[in-house]
Structures are given as structure tokens and as C-alpha cells.
Design a protein around this motif. Sequence first.
Motif, short mmCIF file in Angstrom:
data_model
loop_
_atom_site.label_atom_id
_atom_site.label_comp_id
_atom_site.label_asym_id
_atom_site.label_seq_id
_atom_site.Cartn_x
_atom_site.Cartn_y
_atom_site.Cartn_z
N GLN A 157 0.71 -1.09 -0.42
CA GLN A 157 -0.01 -0.73 0.11
C GLN A 157 0.31 1.70 -0.27
O GLN A 157 0.50 2.37 -0.58
CB GLN A 157 -0.66 0.12 1.14
N LEU A 158 2.15 1.36 0.16
CA LEU A 158 3.39 2.85 0.17
C LEU A 158 4.35 1.78 -0.27
O LEU A 158 4.93 0.43 -0.24
CB LEU A 158 3.43 2.39 1.56
N PRO A 159 4.88 2.91 -1.42
CA PRO A 159 5.71 2.95 -1.95
C PRO A 159 7.34 2.34 -1.22
O PRO A 159 8.22 3.16 -0.90
CB PRO A 159 5.77 3.72 -2.83
N GLY A 160 8.02 1.12 -1.54
CA GLY A 160 8.83 1.08 -0.74
C GLY A 160 9.19 -0.66 -1.54
O GLY A 160 8.73 -1.26 -1.76
N LYS A 161 10.46 -0.28 -1.11
CA LYS A 161 11.14 -2.29 -1.17
C LYS A 161 12.12 -2.94 -0.25
O LYS A 161 12.49 -1.55 0.30
CB LYS A 161 12.17 -1.77 -2.46
N LYS A 162 11.91 -4.34 -0.47
CA LYS A 162 13.17 -4.69 0.82
C LYS A 162 14.33 -5.00 0.30
O LYS A 162 14.30 -5.78 -0.74
CB LYS A 162 12.31 -5.79 1.34
N VAL A 163 15.22 -4.50 0.69
CA VAL A 163 16.35 -4.09 0.12
C VAL A 163 17.75 -4.93 1.63
O VAL A 163 17.84 -4.53 2.31
CB VAL A 163 17.65 -3.12 0.05
N GLY A 164 17.99 -6.27 1.57
CA GLY A 164 19.16 -6.72 1.52
C GLY A 164 18.44 -7.02 3.80
O GLY A 164 18.46 -6.66 4.31
N GLY A 165 17.16 -7.02 3.42
CA GLY A 165 16.53 -7.13 5.09
C GLY A 165 16.01 -6.39 5.25
O GLY A 165 15.20 -6.40 6.11
N ARG A 166 16.50 -5.44 4.75
CA ARG A 166 15.70 -3.98 5.93
C ARG A 166 14.30 -3.21 4.56
O ARG A 166 14.91 -3.33 3.04
CB ARG A 166 16.63 -2.97 5.32
N TRP A 167 13.98 -2.20 4.85
CA TRP A 167 12.81 -1.88 3.98
C TRP A 167 13.73 -0.34 3.75
O TRP A 167 14.28 0.31 4.25
CB TRP A 167 11.33 -1.36 4.54
N VAL A 168 13.80 0.01 2.13
CA VAL A 168 14.25 1.41 2.12
C VAL A 168 12.82 1.89 1.33
O VAL A 168 11.73 1.24 0.19
CB VAL A 168 15.01 1.39 0.97
N ALA A 169 12.67 2.94 1.48
CA ALA A 169 11.68 4.29 0.40
C ALA A 169 12.80 5.40 0.15
O ALA A 169 13.25 5.69 0.42
CB ALA A 169 10.64 4.39 1.25
N GLU A 170 11.81 6.12 -1.12
CA GLU A 170 11.96 6.98 -1.51
C GLU A 170 11.10 7.97 -1.15
O GLU A 170 10.17 8.02 -1.34
CB GLU A 170 12.29 7.32 -3.19
N ARG A 171 12.10 9.26 -0.92
CA ARG A 171 12.02 10.14 0.12
C ARG A 171 10.23 11.32 -0.82
O ARG A 171 9.23 11.22 -0.54
CB ARG A 171 12.31 11.93 0.56
N SER A 172 11.16 11.05 -2.50
CA SER A 172 10.26 11.87 -3.44
C SER A 172 8.41 11.19 -3.39
O SER A 172 7.51 11.60 -3.45
CB SER A 172 11.15 12.52 -4.57
N LYS A 173 8.98 9.90 -3.79
CA LYS A 173 7.83 8.93 -3.99
C LYS A 173 6.50 8.76 -3.01
O LYS A 173 5.46 8.70 -3.19
CB LYS A 173 8.71 7.63 -4.82
N LEU A 174 7.11 8.83 -1.04
CA LEU A 174 6.37 9.04 -0.13
C LEU A 174 5.49 10.05 -0.24
O LEU A 174 4.33 9.65 -0.56
CB LEU A 174 7.26 8.91 1.08
N ILE A 175 6.12 11.55 -0.65
CA ILE A 175 5.34 12.99 -0.81
C ILE A 175 4.79 12.69 -1.54
O ILE A 175 3.32 13.27 -1.58
CB ILE A 175 6.70 13.51 -1.02
N ALA A 176 4.60 12.12 -2.04
CA ALA A 176 3.95 11.81 -3.60
C ALA A 176 3.03 11.37 -3.44
O ALA A 176 1.81 11.86 -4.23
CB ALA A 176 4.71 11.63 -5.15
N PHE A 177 3.02 10.22 -3.02
CA PHE A 177 2.44 9.24 -2.78
C PHE A 177 0.79 9.64 -2.18
O PHE A 177 -0.10 10.16 -2.15
CB PHE A 177 2.59 7.87 -1.63
N PHE A 178 1.75 10.56 -0.99
CA PHE A 178 0.62 11.18 0.35
C PHE A 178 0.14 12.52 -0.64
O PHE A 178 -1.24 12.95 -0.09
CB PHE A 178 0.91 11.22 1.25
N MET A 179 0.10 12.73 -1.38
CA MET A 179 -0.07 14.31 -2.39
C MET A 179 -1.41 14.06 -3.19
O MET A 179 -2.19 14.69 -3.19
CB MET A 179 0.64 15.24 -2.84
N GLU A 180 -0.93 12.56 -4.11
CA GLU A 180 -2.29 12.21 -4.73
C GLU A 180 -3.22 11.94 -3.96
O GLU A 180 -4.37 12.28 -4.48
CB GLU A 180 -1.68 11.41 -5.77
N ALA A 181 -2.84 11.20 -2.79
CA ALA A 181 -4.39 10.76 -1.31
C ALA A 181 -4.93 12.12 -1.13
O ALA A 181 -5.66 12.40 -0.87
CB ALA A 181 -4.04 9.49 -0.63
N ALA A 182 -4.53 13.36 -1.29
CA ALA A 182 -4.70 14.63 -0.53
C ALA A 182 -5.86 15.59 -0.85
O ALA A 182 -6.07 15.46 -2.30
CB ALA A 182 -4.43 15.51 -0.69
#
Length: 65
Positions: A40-65
Motif C-alpha cells: 500500500q506504500l511505495p517501498g522495497k525490501k533491500v538486504g532485509g531492510r525496507w527502503v523508500a524514496e522520500r519524493s515517492k512517499l511525498i508524492a503518494f500522500f499528495m495524490e491521496a490528499a
Amino acid sequence: MTQSEENTTGRLDLIWGVEAIADLIGRTPRQTFHILKTGQLPGKKVGGRWVAERSKLIAFFMEAA
């Protein structure tokens, strides 16, 4: 600047770890893990840790608003 240009110039602003992502979006780590795991949130699991790009997270929430 396009996303591919951003990738090649090294301007990615990556957020590493569920806790850091949770702080950014204002959720608990447990809630954040669940929404990342279910896709439900843009991110990927890399080497056992979740990682997300700040701009994609912000864009994701701006679309929803």
C-alpha cells in the motif's frame, strides 16, 4: 529533472528502515511495516531492510490528499 536523470546524478533521498519511514509518515513502525508489506506504500525490501524514496512517499500522500 526526470527520474532517470535523478537516479544518474545521485540525488536520491532514500529513507532506510521501517522506523525512519514511520517517523516521516507519522505512523508507528508496526503500522508502517504492515502497509509496506501489503504494497500500500511505495517501498522495497533491500538486504532485509525496507527502503523508500522520500519524493515517492511525498508524492503518494499528495495524490491521496
